[in-house]
Design an enzyme around this catalytic site. Structure first.
Site, PDB file in Angstrom:
ATOM      1  N   SER A 119       0.820  -1.210   0.000  1.00  0.00           N
ATOM      2  CA  SER A 119       0.000   0.000   0.000  1.00  0.00           C
ATOM      3  C   SER A 119       0.854   1.260   0.000  1.00  0.00           C
ATOM      4  O   SER A 119       1.955   1.288   0.559  1.00  0.00           O
ATOM      5  CB  SER A 119      -0.897   0.006   1.240  1.00  0.00           C
ATOM      6  OG  SER A 119      -1.560   1.244   1.395  1.00  0.00           O
ATOM      7  N   TYR A 149      -2.679   5.430  -4.005  1.00  0.00           N
ATOM      8  CA  TYR A 149      -3.647   6.480  -3.721  1.00  0.00           C
ATOM      9  C   TYR A 149      -3.115   7.743  -4.389  1.00  0.00           C
ATOM     10  O   TYR A 149      -1.964   8.120  -4.169  1.00  0.00           O
ATOM     11  CB  TYR A 149      -3.760   6.749  -2.225  1.00  0.00           C
ATOM     12  CG  TYR A 149      -4.434   5.677  -1.410  1.00  0.00           C
ATOM     13  CD1 TYR A 149      -5.771   5.361  -1.609  1.00  0.00           C
ATOM     14  CD2 TYR A 149      -3.739   5.006  -0.412  1.00  0.00           C
ATOM     15  CE1 TYR A 149      -6.399   4.396  -0.841  1.00  0.00           C
ATOM     16  CE2 TYR A 149      -4.357   4.048   0.363  1.00  0.00           C
ATOM     17  CZ  TYR A 149      -5.688   3.743   0.147  1.00  0.00           C
ATOM     18  OH  TYR A 149      -6.303   2.794   0.909  1.00  0.00           O
ATOM     19  N   THR A 205      -6.455   2.591  -6.294  1.00  0.00           N
ATOM     20  CA  THR A 205      -7.644   2.558  -5.437  1.00  0.00           C
ATOM     21  C   THR A 205      -8.444   3.835  -5.643  1.00  0.00           C
ATOM     22  O   THR A 205      -7.913   4.942  -5.535  1.00  0.00           O
ATOM     23  CB  THR A 205      -7.237   2.408  -3.962  1.00  0.00           C
ATOM     24  OG1 THR A 205      -6.582   1.143  -3.799  1.00  0.00           O
ATOM     25  CG2 THR A 205      -8.456   2.444  -3.056  1.00  0.00           C
ATOM     26  N   LYS A 215      -9.109  -0.656  -8.260  1.00  0.00           N
ATOM     27  CA  LYS A 215      -9.649  -1.273  -7.043  1.00  0.00           C
ATOM     28  C   LYS A 215     -10.666  -0.339  -6.394  1.00  0.00           C
ATOM     29  O   LYS A 215     -10.392   0.835  -6.186  1.00  0.00           O
ATOM     30  CB  LYS A 215      -8.516  -1.568  -6.067  1.00  0.00           C
ATOM     31  CG  LYS A 215      -8.935  -2.274  -4.784  1.00  0.00           C
ATOM     32  CD  LYS A 215      -7.710  -2.590  -3.934  1.00  0.00           C
ATOM     33  CE  LYS A 215      -8.070  -3.337  -2.672  1.00  0.00           C
ATOM     34  NZ  LYS A 215      -8.861  -2.504  -1.740  1.00  0.00           N
ATOM     35  N   HIS A 230     -13.742  -1.552   0.054  1.00  0.00           N
ATOM     36  CA  HIS A 230     -12.639  -1.184   0.948  1.00  0.00           C
ATOM     37  C   HIS A 230     -12.775  -1.882   2.298  1.00  0.00           C
ATOM     38  O   HIS A 230     -12.449  -1.322   3.344  1.00  0.00           O
ATOM     39  CB  HIS A 230     -12.585   0.338   1.135  1.00  0.00           C
ATOM     40  CG  HIS A 230     -11.188   0.866   1.318  1.00  0.00           C
ATOM     41  ND1 HIS A 230     -10.459   1.390   0.282  1.00  0.00           N
ATOM     42  CD2 HIS A 230     -10.382   0.939   2.396  1.00  0.00           C
ATOM     43  CE1 HIS A 230      -9.273   1.781   0.718  1.00  0.00           C
ATOM     44  NE2 HIS A 230      -9.198   1.515   2.010  1.00  0.00           N
TER      45      HIS A 230
END
Length: 412
Positions: free
Chosen positions: A136, A160, A186, A276, A300
């Protein structure tokens, strides 16, 4: 009347086989864990409340997560009998490359808070099992450290998009140079969800030591010692931050991201690109039209919009609409190998596990993640055998019925 006799020693001997005691506490605990729920129980016992709740919790009333898990419980399987299932093949091809199992490790943030080994443990376990590992943007191990922990496996990077586009794409460039083969973008976090457990626990970055957190940590000496004697906890890709996770998201993340930005990101990335956070059929169609390599049906893990759509319920229709043009993956609510089998049967090409992996990590570090993967693999193989199939390709919608619990009322 039963005839009774005094047992002879030779009759008792076959019964007197005692198991050699396992003196290693961690191995003993993990060996006794037969399900992901068992690992969760161990994790809760061994991890301070704030860290455990960060993993275990979701947004607001936590309805989205409960409904997602319930959707898997509301599955009826339809087995075929008298098939040769002496051997089963759990492998698949995902995004053009092999995976030994039909699931990978999802991107998770703040992972070293759960256990000091953090993403390095997850990446190493994924590499050993032959499955993808996702790092992540909010990870607590660097891109380079994850690549070193899983040098010959498949590493994916989750992005992100920040308000500072240049810094965002610098991370993407680092991931590409480190050999990451897939970018997960995402798209369901324009702002932070209301994660009430974190607020009530005073959960912040870096963790604030209060009398309550110290008292809660004292019965958990291994976690406490690891926390104090390893590298200070911080996000590996973000400058020092003092505040809550939600405040960080609202400060750094860009709520203006659109489909045009997604197309621009796709042009920058040399590998496979997966979106995602898809939660409607229309959005699945729109991202597919952009030519992405895959999408993940996900809310999520229930951590953003409470009462969000249930990804598993969306799966059949999304597969019908776009499954021929892009890969459809699934996460949220997966707690067993049977959940994964049901997902594959209804058309998912692949699945991702987040909490299940973190429960194993909290329960026993790298060995706990290995145990998570082992439990799920055993459950997948057993479920497939009982269904009468020997490969993932043999699973079809005919093997599964989604029993109805929440049925929408007709719109006027």
């Amino acid at each position: 009347m039963l005839e009774r006799r005094i047992p002879k020693v030779r009759d008792l001997a076959p019964l007197m086989h005692f198991k050699t005691p396992e003196l290693n506490g961690r191995k003993r605990r993990l060996a006794g864990a037969l399900t992901i729920e068992d690992l969760r129980t161990i994790a809760k016992r061994r991890t301070p409340k704030a860290a455990f709740d960060y993993t275990d919790g979701s947004a607001e009333a936590e309805l989205s997560l409960r409904r997602a898990r319930q959707s898997f419980r509301d599955v009826e399987f339809h087995p075929a009998i008298l098939r040769d299932v002496s051997s089963v093949d759990l492998s698949s091809t995902v995004l053009g490359a092999p995976s030994a199992l039909p699931f990978g490790i999802a991107p998770t943030g703040f992972t070293r808070m759960m256990h000091a080994e953090g993403e390095v443990a997850g990446a190493g376990a994924a590499g050993a099992a032959g499955i993808p590992f996702s790092l992540s943007t909010m990870g607590t191990s660097s891109i380079e450290d994850v690549a070193a922990a899983n040098p010959h496996g498949r590493n994916w990077f989750q992005l992100y998009m920040w308000k500072d586009r240049e810094r965002s794409m610098a991370l993407v460039d680092r991931a590409a140079k480190a050999g990451f083969d897939t970018l997960l973008v995402t798209v369901d976090v324009p702002v932070a969800g209301a994660r009430l457990r974190d607020k009530r626990n005073g959960f912040s970055i870096p963790p604030q030591l209060t009398l309550g957190t110290v008292i809660n940590a004292l019965p958990r000496p291994e976690w406490w010692i690891n926390f104090l004697t390893t590298e200070p906890l911080a996000f590996a890709s973000i400058d020092r931050w003092s505040g809550t996770v939600a405040e960080l998201i609202d400060t750094m993340f860009d709520p203006t991201v659109t489909y045009d930005d997604l197309a621009w990101i796709k042009d920058q990335w040399p590998g496979k690109l997966v979106v995602k956070g898809i939660q409607t059929v229309d959005d699945a169609k729109r991202v597919t039209a952009l030519g992405v390599d895959g999408l993940v049906l996900s809310n999520h893990g229930g951590r953003q919009l409470d009462r969000a759509p249930i990804p598993f319920h969306l799966l059949p229709e999304v597969v019908r609409e776009v499954g021929g043009d892009t890969e459809v993956h699934l996460d949220t609510g997966i707690m067993s190998g049977a959940d994964i089998v049901a997902s594959i049967a209804l058309g998912a090409k692949f699945t991702l596990i987040g909490r299940a992996y973190l429960y194993g990590l909290m329960a026993g570090g790298r060995e706990g993640v290995d145990r998570t993967i082992e439990i799920l693999a055993e459950q997948i193989a057993r479920t497939m055998r009982l269904l009468g199939v020997t490969s993932l390709a043999e699973l079809t919608p005919e093997h599964v019925t989604q029993l109805e619990r929440l049925v929408p009322r007709a719109r006027s």
